[in-house]
Design an enzyme around this catalytic site. Sequence first.
Site, PDB file in Angstrom:
ATOM      1  CB  CYS A   8      -6.004  -2.442  -1.268  1.00 46.35           C
ATOM      2  SG  CYS A   8      -5.295  -1.985  -2.869  1.00 46.35           S
ATOM      3  CG  ASP A  31       2.831   6.577   9.476  1.00 46.12           C
ATOM      4  OD1 ASP A  31       3.269   6.505   8.323  1.00 46.12           O
ATOM      5  OD2 ASP A  31       3.174   5.788  10.381  1.00 46.12           O
ATOM      6  CG  HIS A  47      -2.661  -2.008  -5.799  1.00 46.22           C
ATOM      7  ND1 HIS A  47      -2.233  -2.034  -4.485  1.00 46.22           N
ATOM      8  CD2 HIS A  47      -1.664  -2.571  -6.522  1.00 46.22           C
ATOM      9  CE1 HIS A  47      -1.045  -2.608  -4.422  1.00 46.22           C
ATOM     10  NE2 HIS A  47      -0.666  -2.936  -5.653  1.00 46.22           N
ATOM     11  CG  ASN A  91       9.912   6.694   1.766  1.00 45.43           C
ATOM     12  OD1 ASN A  91      10.676   7.634   1.608  1.00 45.43           O
ATOM     13  ND2 ASN A  91       9.405   6.388   2.955  1.00 45.43           N
ATOM     14  CG  HIS A 102      -1.680   1.218  -2.204  1.00 44.38           C
ATOM     15  ND1 HIS A 102      -2.854   0.494  -2.401  1.00 44.38           N
ATOM     16  CD2 HIS A 102      -2.000   2.518  -2.440  1.00 44.38           C
ATOM     17  CE1 HIS A 102      -3.827   1.327  -2.743  1.00 44.38           C
ATOM     18  NE2 HIS A 102      -3.330   2.570  -2.756  1.00 44.38           N
ATOM     19  CG  HIS A 104       2.579   5.337   1.016  1.00 44.56           C
ATOM     20  ND1 HIS A 104       2.925   4.129   0.428  1.00 44.56           N
ATOM     21  CD2 HIS A 104       3.565   5.602   1.911  1.00 44.56           C
ATOM     22  CE1 HIS A 104       4.055   3.687   0.948  1.00 44.56           C
ATOM     23  NE2 HIS A 104       4.484   4.576   1.848  1.00 44.56           N
ATOM     24  CG  HIS A 106       5.393   9.242   4.298  1.00 49.46           C
ATOM     25  ND1 HIS A 106       5.342   8.493   5.457  1.00 49.46           N
ATOM     26  CD2 HIS A 106       5.776   8.370   3.327  1.00 49.46           C
ATOM     27  CE1 HIS A 106       5.684   7.228   5.197  1.00 49.46           C
ATOM     28  NE2 HIS A 106       5.955   7.135   3.907  1.00 49.46           N
TER      29      HIS A 106
HETATM   30  P1  5GP Z   1       6.876   3.554   3.564  1.00 46.75           P
HETATM   31  O1  5GP Z   1       8.105   3.134   4.303  1.00 46.75           O
HETATM   32  O2  5GP Z   1       6.286   2.422   2.744  1.00 46.75           O
HETATM   33  O3  5GP Z   1       7.063   4.817   2.767  1.00 46.75           O
HETATM   34  O4  5GP Z   1       5.822   3.977   4.651  1.00 46.75           O
HETATM   35  C1  5GP Z   1       4.850   3.122   5.164  1.00 46.75           C
HETATM   36  C2  5GP Z   1       4.220   3.834   6.347  1.00 46.75           C
HETATM   37  O5  5GP Z   1       3.043   3.146   6.675  1.00 46.75           O
HETATM   38  C3  5GP Z   1       5.105   3.856   7.598  1.00 46.75           C
HETATM   39  O6  5GP Z   1       5.334   5.208   7.984  1.00 46.75           O
HETATM   40  C4  5GP Z   1       4.292   3.082   8.629  1.00 46.75           C
HETATM   41  O7  5GP Z   1       4.376   3.634   9.917  1.00 46.75           O
HETATM   42  C5  5GP Z   1       2.881   3.149   8.073  1.00 46.75           C
HETATM   43  N1  5GP Z   1       2.063   2.002   8.409  1.00 46.75           N
HETATM   44  C6  5GP Z   1       2.413   0.694   8.302  1.00 46.75           C
HETATM   45  N2  5GP Z   1       1.389  -0.103   8.656  1.00 46.75           N
HETATM   46  C7  5GP Z   1       0.356   0.744   8.990  1.00 46.75           C
HETATM   47  C8  5GP Z   1      -0.981   0.509   9.447  1.00 46.75           C
HETATM   48  O8  5GP Z   1      -1.451  -0.628   9.619  1.00 46.75           O
HETATM   49  N3  5GP Z   1      -1.742   1.614   9.688  1.00 46.75           N
HETATM   50  C9  5GP Z   1      -1.274   2.872   9.508  1.00 46.75           C
HETATM   51  N4  5GP Z   1      -2.099   3.888   9.775  1.00 46.75           N
HETATM   52  N5  5GP Z   1      -0.012   3.120   9.074  1.00 46.75           N
HETATM   53  C10 5GP Z   1       0.782   2.065   8.819  1.00 46.75           C
HETATM   54 ZN    ZN Z   2      -3.092  -1.530  -2.705  1.00 50.62          ZN
END
Ligand code: 5GP
Ligand code: ZN
Length: 122
Positions: A8, A31, A47, A91, A102, A104, A106
């Site tokens: 957010c 990322d 959100h 994920n 939140h 997302h 990839h």
């Molecule tokens: P998840 O594991 O929740 O599917 O993926 C979270 C993703 O967010 C990870 O690939 C991680 O590298 C990315 N990420 C975490 N913190 C930040 C951030 O502060 N900025 C950016 N651009 N990516 C982030």
């Molecule tokens: Zn959020």
Amino acid sequence: MSENCLFCKIANGAIPSKKVYEDEEFFAFHDINPAAPVHLLLIPKRHIVSLADIQPEDGAWLGRMMALVPKLAYAHGCNPGPQGGFRLVANTGIEGGQEIDHLHFHIIGGARPWDKRAAPAA
Ligand code: 5GP
Ligand code: ZN
């Protein structure tokens, strides 16, 4: 907007990111820890925790989010055609490997020189 939600805060600019796209509903950025040559994250600005919360009435905006995926992928380095392409990963939950609560997507792609089926480098 959910307090203390990293994505957010990224969507509203409170935390900086390498933005690649923004409209009224969605925000996309690189990322911070890319798993491949192209690694984008696409989020809804509103959100919502994960795909586990999706209801039938979410179909319209989720469809618009899906339609953005190939546009962003090919505009930001994924290669077109059958030799190119991309991966779409969402994920979901602890056992799904979700770290940020939140929703997302990839969007992952780019050259895979280790893949024997990939075309040899020019
Ligand atoms: P998840 O594991 O929740 O599917 O993926 C979270 C993703 O967010 C990870 O690939 C991680 O590298 C990315 N990420 C975490 N913190 C930040 C951030 O502060 N900025 C950016 N651009 N990516 C982030
Ligand atoms: Zn959020």
